[in-house]
Structure formats: structure tokens, C-alpha cells
Design an enzyme around this catalytic site. Structure first.
Site, PDB file in Angstrom:
ATOM      1  N   LEU A   1     -10.423  -9.490  -2.540  1.00 35.46           N
ATOM      2  CA  LEU A   1     -11.795  -9.042  -2.843  1.00 35.46           C
ATOM      3  C   LEU A   1     -11.762  -7.980  -3.939  1.00 35.46           C
ATOM      4  CD1 LEU A   1     -13.331  -8.566   0.750  1.00 35.46           C
ATOM      5  CD2 LEU A   1     -13.554 -10.554  -0.768  1.00 35.46           C
TER       6      LEU A   1
ATOM      7  N   GLU B   1      -4.906  -4.281  -6.961  1.00 41.78           N
ATOM      8  CA  GLU B   1      -6.168  -4.724  -6.355  1.00 41.78           C
ATOM      9  C   GLU B   1      -6.003  -5.198  -4.920  1.00 41.78           C
ATOM     10  OE1 GLU B   1      -9.338  -4.924  -5.381  1.00 41.78           O
ATOM     11  OE2 GLU B   1      -9.933  -5.147  -7.487  1.00 41.78           O
TER      12      GLU B   1
ATOM     13  N   LYS C   1      -5.762   2.316   3.456  1.00 40.09           N
ATOM     14  CA  LYS C   1      -6.776   1.816   2.526  1.00 40.09           C
ATOM     15  C   LYS C   1      -7.815   2.889   2.227  1.00 40.09           C
ATOM     16  CE  LYS C   1      -5.960  -2.933   3.889  1.00 40.09           C
ATOM     17  NZ  LYS C   1      -6.130  -3.903   4.974  1.00 40.09           N
TER      18      LYS C   1
ATOM     19  N   GLY D   1      -1.515 -15.121   9.297  1.00 37.03           N
ATOM     20  CA  GLY D   1      -1.022 -14.399   8.126  1.00 37.03           C
ATOM     21  C   GLY D   1      -1.873 -13.193   7.758  1.00 37.03           C
TER      22      GLY D   1
ATOM     23  N   LYS E   1       0.815  -1.234   0.000  1.00 40.91           N
ATOM     24  CA  LYS E   1       0.000   0.000   0.000  1.00 40.91           C
ATOM     25  C   LYS E   1       0.836   1.266   0.000  1.00 40.91           C
ATOM     26  CE  LYS E   1      -2.577  -2.971   2.732  1.00 40.91           C
ATOM     27  NZ  LYS E   1      -2.117  -3.775   3.753  1.00 40.91           N
TER      28      LYS E   1
ATOM     29  N   GLU F   1       0.090  -7.233   9.037  1.00 40.60           N
ATOM     30  CA  GLU F   1       1.240  -6.691   8.326  1.00 40.60           C
ATOM     31  C   GLU F   1       2.494  -7.309   8.939  1.00 40.60           C
ATOM     32  OE1 GLU F   1       1.025  -4.373   5.586  1.00 40.60           O
ATOM     33  OE2 GLU F   1      -0.845  -5.448   5.876  1.00 40.60           O
TER      34      GLU F   1
ATOM     35  N   ASP G   1      -2.927   0.944   8.786  1.00 38.76           N
ATOM     36  CA  ASP G   1      -3.239   0.121   7.617  1.00 38.76           C
ATOM     37  C   ASP G   1      -4.634   0.477   7.086  1.00 38.76           C
ATOM     38  OD1 ASP G   1      -2.633  -2.371   5.941  1.00 38.76           O
ATOM     39  OD2 ASP G   1      -4.564  -2.876   6.844  1.00 38.76           O
TER      40      ASP G   1
ATOM     41  N   VAL H   1      -6.338  -3.251  -1.147  1.00 36.80           N
ATOM     42  CA  VAL H   1      -7.542  -3.052  -0.333  1.00 36.80           C
ATOM     43  C   VAL H   1      -8.400  -4.312  -0.394  1.00 36.80           C
ATOM     44  CG1 VAL H   1      -9.610  -1.648   0.077  1.00 36.80           C
ATOM     45  CG2 VAL H   1      -7.555  -0.593  -0.900  1.00 36.80           C
TER      46      VAL H   1
ATOM     47  N   ALA I   1      -7.594  -7.294   0.190  1.00 38.62           N
ATOM     48  CA  ALA I   1      -6.830  -8.439  -0.340  1.00 38.62           C
ATOM     49  C   ALA I   1      -7.410  -8.871  -1.681  1.00 38.62           C
ATOM     50  CB  ALA I   1      -6.810  -9.586   0.667  1.00 38.62           C
TER      51      ALA I   1
HETATM   52  N1  LIG Z   1      -0.918 -10.643   4.657  1.00 37.09           N
HETATM   53  C1  LIG Z   1      -1.994 -10.244   4.045  1.00 37.09           C
HETATM   54  O1  LIG Z   1      -3.085 -10.777   4.236  1.00 37.09           O
HETATM   55  C2  LIG Z   1      -1.914  -9.122   3.067  1.00 37.09           C
HETATM   56  C3  LIG Z   1      -3.064  -8.726   2.417  1.00 37.09           C
HETATM   57  C4  LIG Z   1      -3.000  -7.665   1.507  1.00 37.09           C
HETATM   58  C5  LIG Z   1      -1.781  -7.056   1.274  1.00 37.09           C
HETATM   59  N2  LIG Z   1      -0.680  -7.479   1.924  1.00 37.09           N
HETATM   60  C6  LIG Z   1       0.554  -6.825   1.644  1.00 37.09           C
HETATM   61  O2  LIG Z   1       1.451  -7.757   1.116  1.00 37.09           O
HETATM   62  C7  LIG Z   1       2.789  -7.344   1.380  1.00 37.09           C
HETATM   63  C8  LIG Z   1       3.591  -8.515   1.918  1.00 37.09           C
HETATM   64  O3  LIG Z   1       3.051  -8.989   3.097  1.00 37.09           O
HETATM   65  P1  LIG Z   1       3.564 -10.342   3.737  1.00 37.09           P
HETATM   66  O4  LIG Z   1       2.581 -10.705   4.733  1.00 37.09           O
HETATM   67  O5  LIG Z   1       3.876 -11.298   2.687  1.00 37.09           O
HETATM   68  O6  LIG Z   1       4.920  -9.859   4.408  1.00 37.09           O
HETATM   69  P2  LIG Z   1       6.227 -10.732   4.687  1.00 37.09           P
HETATM   70  O7  LIG Z   1       6.996  -9.995   5.720  1.00 37.09           O
HETATM   71  O8  LIG Z   1       5.877 -12.151   4.936  1.00 37.09           O
HETATM   72  O9  LIG Z   1       7.002 -10.681   3.311  1.00 37.09           O
HETATM   73  C9  LIG Z   1       7.679  -9.543   2.853  1.00 37.09           C
HETATM   74  C10 LIG Z   1       8.940 -10.039   2.196  1.00 37.09           C
HETATM   75  O10 LIG Z   1       9.580  -8.942   1.588  1.00 37.09           O
HETATM   76  C11 LIG Z   1      10.961  -9.015   1.851  1.00 37.09           C
HETATM   77  N3  LIG Z   1      11.501  -7.659   1.750  1.00 37.09           N
HETATM   78  C12 LIG Z   1      11.368  -6.630   2.600  1.00 37.09           C
HETATM   79  N4  LIG Z   1      12.012  -5.554   2.127  1.00 37.09           N
HETATM   80  C13 LIG Z   1      12.551  -5.916   0.948  1.00 37.09           C
HETATM   81  C14 LIG Z   1      13.326  -5.248  -0.018  1.00 37.09           C
HETATM   82  N5  LIG Z   1      13.666  -3.974   0.131  1.00 37.09           N
HETATM   83  N6  LIG Z   1      13.705  -5.924  -1.111  1.00 37.09           N
HETATM   84  C15 LIG Z   1      13.372  -7.215  -1.269  1.00 37.09           C
HETATM   85  N7  LIG Z   1      12.634  -7.897  -0.377  1.00 37.09           N
HETATM   86  C16 LIG Z   1      12.231  -7.248   0.720  1.00 37.09           C
HETATM   87  C17 LIG Z   1      11.041  -9.601   3.208  1.00 37.09           C
HETATM   88  O11 LIG Z   1      12.312 -10.171   3.420  1.00 37.09           O
HETATM   89  C18 LIG Z   1       9.933 -10.628   3.150  1.00 37.09           C
HETATM   90  O12 LIG Z   1      10.407 -11.825   2.589  1.00 37.09           O
HETATM   91  C19 LIG Z   1       2.660  -6.172   2.330  1.00 37.09           C
HETATM   92  O13 LIG Z   1       2.795  -4.974   1.620  1.00 37.09           O
HETATM   93  C20 LIG Z   1       1.244  -6.290   2.839  1.00 37.09           C
HETATM   94  O14 LIG Z   1       0.673  -5.071   3.189  1.00 37.09           O
HETATM   95  C21 LIG Z   1      -0.726  -8.499   2.806  1.00 37.09           C
HETATM   96  N1  LIG Z   2      -2.785  -6.563   7.332  1.00 31.85           N
HETATM   97  C1  LIG Z   2      -3.833  -6.336   6.413  1.00 31.85           C
HETATM   98  C2  LIG Z   2      -3.675  -7.222   5.255  1.00 31.85           C
HETATM   99  C3  LIG Z   2      -4.636  -6.893   4.149  1.00 31.85           C
HETATM  100  O1  LIG Z   2      -4.302  -5.676   3.571  1.00 31.85           O
HETATM  101  C4  LIG Z   2      -5.143  -6.597   7.051  1.00 31.85           C
HETATM  102  O2  LIG Z   2      -5.145  -7.162   8.141  1.00 31.85           O
HETATM  103  O3  LIG Z   2      -6.172  -6.210   6.537  1.00 31.85           O
HETATM  104 NA    NA Z   3      -8.881  -6.167  -3.331  1.00 37.82          NA
END
Ligand SMILES: NC(=O)c1ccc[n+]([C@@H]2O[C@H](COP(=O)([O-])OP(=O)(O)OC[C@H]3O[C@@H](n4cnc5c(N)ncnc54)[C@H](O)[C@@H]3O)[C@@H](O)[C@H]2O)c1
Ligand SMILES: N[C@@H](CCO)C(=O)O
Ligand code: NA
Length: 889
Positions: free
Chosen positions: A680, A673, A749, A731, A646, A734, A745, A676, A678
Site C-alpha cells: 500500500l 515502502e 510501523k 504469509g 523494518k 513475520e 511489529d 508499512v 506492505a
Molecule cells: N510477509 C509479509 O506480508 C511482509 C509484509 C511487509 C514486510 N515484510 C517483511 O519482509 C521481510 C521478509 O519476510 P518473509 O515473510 O519473506 O520472511 P521469510 O522468513 O520467509 O524470509 C526471510 C529470508 O531471509 C533469510 N535470512 C535471514 N537472515 C539472513 C541473513 N542474515 N542473510 C541472508 N539471508 C537471511 C532467511 O533464510 C529467509 O530465507 C521481513 O522483514 C518482513 O517484516 C513481510
Molecule cells: N507481519 C506484518 C507484515 C507486513 O508488514 C503484518 O502482519 O502486517
Molecule cells: Na507500503
């Protein structure tokens, strides 16, 4: 007597005796006047007149067998004795095919398995021998007496091969010939050594021995099986004259005469002939220069009007594009002469264009086949391929490229209607010896643009400036401009010129690949939408995405013609790069074992330098602000961006606006997409409303999966900190759960949706109610925060029971108030029967109130966090990208 007569069928054993009869004045054959010119089976060009009527045939095999012993051949009448036409098949085997005694034996087997009545086999020297021979000459003329040792090596090589391949008398006579040739070579080389100089014909004489020996070895190998075979020193037959630097033209008339004469003396069913070598009209040995043995095969094929010329090599045929650049290149089953010509001109490794000329005039097909994979049918180059089925894809046969070119653009109003300008330009280019690859002239005649190799452009430009100094000074020419770093992409297909829509398809593909077309001369990826993917951040979401890609790749390829190729994965410490695609079944292992230190700049360079794939996308699966700050540059480079991160869209407003403006003005896409809700469909729903003219009044909802889960599950059975730990474990959070609990967060959004709706808000415009206890805000890590969180469980238990007592639940909501141009994020209490109170798990619920959805809002509800759904949302964006790049939807 004229007309078609049935010739007597005679067996080979009878030939001699009949011939004897003829010589003795027998009358049986002398009155024949047989016009074969209409006989297709005999090639349509043999005419036998009464005067030379001593002629026998082996009708059963259509052999025209000249009774050579009985006839004294007049030079001008030799026409009679060379059969021509369909009974001949010509084969050519290159150096690799003749590389070892075993291979020579396989060549013999291939020749023997061809059931044609007559076979003419052209061979190159054994592999490396031609170079060895040139090296002999080079050594001798530079007075390096190791030429003697080198000559010995050549001798040894052939002796060893012959000993492997042949035995008995054949071996003895080959070796004696080899000995005698090597002695003459020794004498020749010694003369060259003394003179310190080799004339071209000396050199050609020496070099040609490679073919002499390989042809003899093969002919012995064939004879071993009992088949009648003789070998031909093509220097006795093939007459050529120089036609330019390093180029010769065949003298067809003279060559044909000599071939007939040769044949009248040695009329074998199988003839093994030397490729590459020839002689001048004065009988001086020479070579076919760079056109080599393929050219020999084509010329001889034309001389005998062969049914077919087969060029044997070590590839399955002609590829539709360079397989090193285009992994879906396929072997073409047919090509027209013109297509093959264009392809080889534009750098494809087909045949030298000149090779095609001799066979073209007689419509003799050339087939390119793999001697190491006989089951492959190869590529047939012929007049009009039969399998054209009329669709757009099929009318484009292949792609070829020439890189490292420069365009020279000569421009000026003084050129229009002034005769001779272009000839003046090209005579200048010719004078500096540059090679013009492509020319294109503006129809207004105001400019001429042509491509030359980049290394030649400086000389061309300088010479043009000199030649046109006055015109430039007087303003008749406005400029001589050089554009470096160009490539020519040639799209080849005979029916392209007559098929509407082909060029549109081509230019569309180029635009989508963000390629700037500088010049066009009439002369991509049609098959699949191929997308090279770079994954940044293979954490929870990135890793899940990689696994989903792995599982779905084959289906996408098969059903949707989409080829997603992950060519790079980078984490924060290591990165894994591949030019053609990482094996996703073992990406984790490879990233551990074969990775290099992470370097985002190099990673991006790897993506943009990749010329195999026209479409590239970087998928940012980090939560990193600095990674997000690069999107603008990546889009500018023509690399599409997809992200669940985001940070870019909720970062500083001016940057965001700049990014979106760039994206809208280019063919490069930016999809987010999953930022916001995830997976959806929130962003896409909002866009759909806006783009169809609906007006957003309010967007309100529960935007945090984490907070939703926490309040759905914080019901008095577990402590607050326990529930937070569960959300993290699942999972939903953040990387640092404080981003969720602080409301940041959700605020991000709200900002993303507000900006998407046209509001110009900064993150700081949104007041948030943080759920992070003040004392824990300064924890240095997420782990420390999680450890200390339980000490606040009591406060939370109190808040919860107060709400419960009032028959209410706590919900953390976000609001985009488009009417008042503001955003809000709040922890609110809702009655138990409110829709927001009905959620479970990590559900998000988002209600759009618009001009059209005014009484009842449009509601999207479902899990709004979690690895699978989020990665699925990112994946969905990738398919949306593929589809906007032309994949079927
Ligand atoms: N978890 C969810 O349900 C969800 C939902 C929607 C969006 N997101 C977004 O997805 C993204 C990832 O979330 P996640 O839960 O997988 O996090 P995570 O911490 O599991 O994974 C992030 C990865 O990025 C790597 N990383 C960090 N900085 C880096 C850099 N500069 N260069 C290369 N790699 C780098 C980390 O080492 C890690 O492996 C976030 O932006 C989060 O907001 C997550
Ligand atoms: N950490 C975020 C992931 C989805 O963007 C949440 O809980 O909604
Ligand atoms: Na979405």
C-alpha cells in the site's frame, strides 16, 4: 588528339594479338592520347600520354590491360600501367581466417564472390605460424638446436594444409617452393645458431615466410576456379622506413613506383599479396611491426585508390562498447575515421589508429566484417557516416575505457603565465618513457593534470620531483600529486562537439552511478537504465519478488527501457553470484546446485566490484537486524538499498538519523515502502504530503495485516490459535509470529511513520499491549510458540465474547500523534459500524489527518500483508529507483 575517346573493346584473347600488332609497329594504338584523369570509373588519376600510348582496354569490365609484352617500360613512365580507383576492392584476411585449409578455401570463395573488377587480397600467415617463426629465431639464437625440429613442424603444417587444399601441378609447384624456402631457412637459422644472434633483418626475413606461404596457397586456391590470379611478395613493392621504436612509415612514392612496375609484369585481375612484410629502400626484408597486415591492406588500398578495404575477422564488426562489460553493446553500422581513431586510442579493439591514416587521405572506406558470419553487414569506417539521425543518443557512438591509470596533478601559482612549464613537465615524462594518455589543464593555468599507466607513475612522480625541486621548495609549485586507481572513460562521437546537452547527460549519468570525475578532457549508459540487483533473503517475500522480476523483466526492457539484472542472491546458508545476471527461470535450482556458502561481506563485495553495471541495489528481504545494520555502509559505497525489513528504520534513533542524513546528502537511494502497509502507498503518500508542505497532525490505523486478519476472522467459528496458524500459513506474519502478536511489529510501523513525519522517537517510547501470553514469550522458537498457543484459546474466546456482547469488535491500532509528539499502540474495541470494524482479510487502514485533510482524513485501505502485495511494493520501489536514475516514468 586530346580528350575522351572510346577505347576499343577487346576481349582477353585479342590482347595478345593486338599487342603483337603494336610491337610490329601497327599504328592503331600509337596516336591515342587519352586523358582518363576525369574518368570516375577509372579512379581519376590515370593519365596516358601519347608517348606511352600503347594501351588496350577491356572496356566491358573497365579493365585497363597494359600490353606488357609489347612495351618497354621506362621507370618514370610506369605510371601508365597501374589502373587505380573504383574498380579495385581490397580485402584483408587475418591469421584466424587463414587458420585451416578449409578456411583458406572459404577465403577463396569470398574473394571470388566479390564482383569487383579487380581485387587485391592481403593475407596474414596461417594462425600461430608467425609465433612459430619467431620461436625458430629465438631457439636458433639461444643455441637451442631443437629449432630444426620446430622448422620441420612449420614445414609439415604447410605441407599438410597444401595437400588438403591443392592438387596436381599447383600442389607440386607449391611444395617445391616450400622445400626450397625451408632449405634457405635452415641455412639462415643455422647461421643465426652459429652466431648466437639474429639481426632484426635476419629475424624479419625468417618470420615473413608465414605470409609468403599463405599468400601462395590462397592464390593457387583461387586459380583452381579458373579466375586469373597471381600472388605478390609485398617485399618487392612495399617500401617502409623506421619511424620510431617498433614502428615504420610507408614510402608511398617509392611503393607506388614499385607497385606499378610489378603490375606491369603481372597484371592479374586478382592479386593475393602478403600482409605484414615489406622491405627497406635498400631492399632489405622488414616487417610492418605491430601494425601488421591491417596496415598493409590500408597502404595498398591507398596505392590503388581502392573503392573499399574490407578487413575480415571473426567478429561481426565494431561494438559500441566492450561487450564483456556492457551487455547491451551493439555492432555499429558506421563510424567516422576520427571516431574509430578515438575508440582505438582509448582501448577499443577496432583497428590500430595508424591503420586508418593511409586510407583516410583518399576517403577510402574500411569495412570490418565477420568471415564466419557473412550475412552480418559489418561496420563501415568512412569519412562521414550517413545514418546520423540527429538525436542525442545517436551522436554518442561508443564508450571505451582504459583502466589502471594514475593521474598526476602538478599544481602551483608559479605556473600561470610562465612559458615552458608544460613542456618541461612533458619532457620529464618523455625522458622516463611514460605514455601520457590524456592531458587536461586548468584554464587558470594553475595546474596541469595528465594520466599515465599506474605502473609508470612512480617513475614519473620521482622525475618530476627532481626536475621541479627548486620550484617546489620556493613554493612556485605547490604540489606534484598522484591519484592512483583511475580509469578513463572515453565517450566517442563525432557530433558530440556540436550537440548541446551531451556532456550534461554524461555527467548526470556518472553522478547517478556515484562516480567521481577527477579530470576531464574534451574528447554510461544512454540506452537503458540498467540496475544490478542483489537479493538478500530469498524467503517468502524475496522469493516472490524474484518470480515477479522474472515475469516482468521483458516488459520492462521493452516498454520502459529498464533492465533489471539480478547478479546475486544470498540466503542465510548459501549464495549465488553472477557477473552479468542470474537466469531467473531457474534461480531456485541454481541456488540449490550452484551456490557457495553465504558470506554477506563477499556478497556485497561482489556487488561493489562489479564494473559492468553502473547502478546497483541491494534488496534486503530478511527480517534481520544485523543485515539492516549494514545499510549505511552500502549507501556509502554507492549501492542503493531497498527493503521491506523494518529493523533499520525502527532501530536506534541515532543510527536511523545518520542513515537518513547520508541518504539525503548523496545520490544513493534508500526506499522502504513495504515496511508499512506492505504494497500500500503509505510512505509515498506521507512523503507527498510532507514535501508539498502539508502538516501531519495524526496518523491512525490498523497497521498489522496479521492482527487484522486474526480479528477479522476470530468470530467464534474457529479457535484463536487456528486463526493465527491461518495467518501464518497465508504469509501475513513475520518469520516469528510473536513479533506480530506482541504488538512490536505495529510499534515499529508507528515509529517508522513518526520518524518520517519528523518526530524523534525510540521504539521504547511506545508502550505496547502484547497479545503473547507471558508464559509463551520465552519459547525458543516460533514453532514451539505455535504448538503451545492452543492452551490459551479459552482466554481469547472469553475476551471475544465480552466484546461481542457489547456490540463491539477488537482491533489492534497504532497512532502517531504528531501534535503531542508521541506514538501509541493499543488493542481497542470499536462499534460494529466504525470503519475500522469493516475490514476483511489482511486489510490495513491508515487515516492521515493533516492541515489539508482536517475534516475528513485521507484514507488508504487494502491488504497490508501477504507475499504478492509485499513483493509488489518492493518491486515498485525498484522501479522508483530506476526512474530516479533516469528511466522513463
Ligand atoms: N510477509 C509479509 O506480508 C511482509 C509484509 C511487509 C514486510 N515484510 C517483511 O519482509 C521481510 C521478509 O519476510 P518473509 O515473510 O519473506 O520472511 P521469510 O522468513 O520467509 O524470509 C526471510 C529470508 O531471509 C533469510 N535470512 C535471514 N537472515 C539472513 C541473513 N542474515 N542473510 C541472508 N539471508 C537471511 C532467511 O533464510 C529467509 O530465507 C521481513 O522483514 C518482513 O517484516 C513481510
Ligand atoms: N507481519 C506484518 C507484515 C507486513 O508488514 C503484518 O502482519 O502486517
Ligand atoms: Na507500503
Amino acid at each position: 588528339m586530346t580528350g575522351r575517346v572510346a577505347l576499343p573493346v577487346v576481349h582477353r584473347a585479342m590482347v595478345a594479338s593486338l599487342a603483337t600488332n603494336i610491337r610490329q609497329g601497327g599504328t592503331s594504338a600509337q596516336c591515342w592520347k587519352y586523358d582518363l584523369s576525369q574518368d570516375r570509373s577509372l579512379g581519376g588519376s590515370v593519365r596516358i600520354g601519347q608517348s606511352q600510348g600503347s594501351f588496350l582496354t577491356h572496356r566491358s569490365t573497365n579493365l585497363l590491360r597494359p600490353a606488357a609484352a609489347a612495351i618497354s617500360v621506362e621507370q618514370d613512365d610506369v605510371n601508365t600501367y597501374l589502373p587505380k580507383g573504383d574498380m579495385w576492392s581490397v580485402h584483408k584476411f587475418g591469421g584466424t581466417c587463414m587458420g585451416t585449409p578449409q578456411r583458406i578455401q572459404s577465403v577463396a570463395d569470398i574473394v571470388l564472390s566479390d564482383s569487383s573488377e579487380r581485387k587485391l587480397v592481403i593475407v596474414s600467415a596461417m594462425s600461430k605460424v608467425t609465433d612459430m617463426m619467431y620461436n625458430l629465431v629465438h631457439k636458433a639464437q639461444s643455441r637451442d638446436d631443437s629449432y630444426m625440429i620446430a622448422l620441420e613442424e612449420v614445414f609439415e603444417k604447410h605441407m599438410a594444409a597444401a595437400k588438403d587444399l591443392l592438387d596436381g601441378e599447383d600442389l607440386a609447384s607449391f611444395l617445391s617452393q616450400l622445400h626450397s624456402d625451408v632449405s634457405s631457412l635452415r641455412a639462415m637459422l643455422s647461421a643465426i645458431y652459429i652466431a648466437g644472434h639474429a639481426t632484426e633483418s635476419f629475424s624479419d626475413f625468417v618470420v615473413g615466410h608465414g605470409e609468403l606461404w599463405s599468400a601462395q596457397m590462397l592464390s593457387y586456391a583461387i586459380k583452381k576456379s579458373g579466375a586469373p590470379c597471381s600472388w605478390m611478395d609485398t617485399r618487392e613493392v612495399l617500401v617502409v622506413k623506421p619511424s620510431g621504436p617498433n614502428q615504420v612509415d610507408p614510402d608511398y612514392l617509392e611503393s607506388e613506383k614499385r607497385l606499378q612496375k610489378w603490375f606491369s609484369r603481372q597484371p592479374a585481375e586478382i592479386i593475393v599479396a602478403t600482409g605484414f612484410i615489406a622491405s627497406t629502400a635498400e631492399n632489405i626484408p622488414t616487417t610492418l611491426k605491430r601494425d601488421g597486415s591491417d596496415f598493409s591492406a590500408a597502404i595498398i588500398g591507398s596505392l590503388v585508390r581502392a573503392r573499399q578495404v574490407t578487413i575480415w575477422t571473426d567478429v561481426d564488426g565494431v561494438f559500441s562498447a566492450d561487450p564483456r562489460k556492457v551487455s547491451e553493446a551493439v555492432i555499429l553500422s558506421t563510424l567516422s575515421y576520427q571516431e574509430a581513431w578515438e575508440m582505438s586510442y582509448f582501448g577499443a579493439n577496432v583497428l590500430h589508429p595508424r591503420t586508418i591514416i593511409p586510407v583516410m587521405k583518399d576517403n577510402i572506406p574500411i569495412v570490418i566484417r565477420n568471415m564466419f558470419n557473412i550475412s552480418a553487414p559489418g561496420t563501415m569506417i568512412c569519412r562521414q557516416p550517413a545514418n546520423d539521425n540527429g538525436d542525442l543518443d545517436a551522436c554518442v557512438k561508443s564508450f571505451a575505457t582504459i583502466d589502471n591509470l594514475a593521474l598526476v596533478n602538478v599544481e602551483g601559482t608559479g605556473m600561470a603565465g610562465v612559458p615552458g612549464t608544460s613542456s618541461a613537465i612533458f619532457s620529464v615524462v618523455k625522458d622516463v618513457g611514460a605514455n601520457v594518455i590524456m592531458i587536461s589543464q586548468a584554464s587558470s593555468e594553475h595546474s596541469i593534470c595528465f594520466a599515465v599507466p599506474e605502473k609508470e607513475v612512480a617513475a614519473v612522480s620521482a622525475a618530476l620531483h627532481v626536475r621541479f625541486r627548486e620550484a617546489l621548495a620556493a613554493g612556485r609549485l605547490s604540489k606534484v600529486e598522484v591519484i592512483n586507481g583511475c580509469s578513463i572513460l572515453a565517450v566517442v562521437g563525432l557530433r558530440m562537439a556540436s550537440t548541446p546537452g551531451v556532456s550534461a547527460m554524461l555527467f548526470d549519468a556518472l553522478a547517478k552511478a556515484n562516480i567521481n570525475v577527477r579530470a576531464i578532457a574534451q574528447g554510461f549508459f544512454l540506452s537503458k537504465t540498467t540496475l544490478a540487483v542483489g537479493i538478500i533473503g530469498p524467503g517468502l517475500i524475496g522469493g516472490t519478488l524474484l518470480n515477479q522480476l522474472k515475469d516482468q523483466a521483458a516488459v520492462l526492457k521493452e516498454n520502459m527501457n529498464i533492465d533489471l539484472r539480478v547478479i546475486g542472491i544470498t540466503g542465510s546458508s548459501t549464495m549465488l553470484l553472477s557477473d552479468t545476471g542470474i537466469d531467473l527461470t531457474q534461480w531456485k535450482e541454481l541456488l540449490r546446485k550452484e551456490a557457495e556458502p553465504a558470506d554477506l561481506a563477499n556478497f556485497v563485495r561482489h556487488m561493489s566490484d562489479n564494473h559492468v553495471f553502473p547502478n546497483k541495489v541491494l534488496v534486503d528481504c530478511t527480517a534481520d537486524t544485523s543485515v539492516a545494520s549494514h545499510y549505511y555502509d552500502w549507501l556509502k559505497k554507492g549501492i542503493h538499498v531497498i527493503t521491506p525489513n523494518k529493523k533499520a528504520n525502527s532501530g536506534p534513533l541515532d543510527r536511523y538519523l545518520k542513515l537518513r542524513t547520508l541518504q539525503r546528502a548523496s545520490y544513493t537511494h534508500y526506499f522502504y515502502e513495504a515496511t508499512v502497509g506492505a504494497g500500500l502507498p503509505i510512505i509515498s503518500t506521507l512523503r507527498g504530503l510532507l514535501e508539498t508542505g502539508d502538516k501531519i497532525l495524526r496518523i491512525e490505523g490498523i497497521f498489522s495485516g496479521t492482527l487484522s486478519y486474526i480479528f477479522n476472522n476470530f468470530e467464534g467459528t474457529r479457535t484463536f490459535s487456528n486463526v493465527v496458524a491461518e495467518a501464518k500459513e497465508a504469509g501475513y506474519t513475520e518469520p516469528d509470529p510473536r513479533d506480530d502478536l506482541s504488538g512490536t511489529d505495529v510499534a515499529r510501523k508507528v515509529i517508522i511513520l513518526a520518524r518520517e513525519s519528523g518526530l524523534t522517537l525510540e521504539l521504547s517510547d511506545i508502550p505496547v499491549k502484547s497479545l503473547v501470553p507471558e508464559a509463551l514469550a520465552s519459547c525458543s522458537s516460533a514453532d514451539e510458540f505455535m504448538q503451545k498457543l492452543p492452551s490459551f484459546d479459552e482466554d481469547w474466546a472469553k475476551q471475544r465474547s465480552e466484546a461481542e456482547a457489547a456490540g463491539e469488535v477488537l482491533r489492534y491500532v497504532g497512532v502517531v500523534d504528531a501534535v503531542n509528539q508521541k506514538g501509541q499502540v493499543e488493542l481497542r474495541r470499536y462499534k460494529r459500524d466504525h470503519p475500522f470494524a469493516q475490514l476483511s482479510g489482511s486489510d490495513n487502514i491508515i487515516a492521515f489527518t493533516t492541515s489539508r485533510y482536517k475534516e475528513q482524513p485521507l484514507i488508504v485501505r487494502g491488504p497490508g500483508a501477504g507475499a504478492e502485495v509485499t513483493a509488489g511494493g518492493v518491486f515498485c520501489d525498484m522501479l522508483r529507483l530506476a526512474s530516479s536514475l533516469g528511466a522513463p516514468s
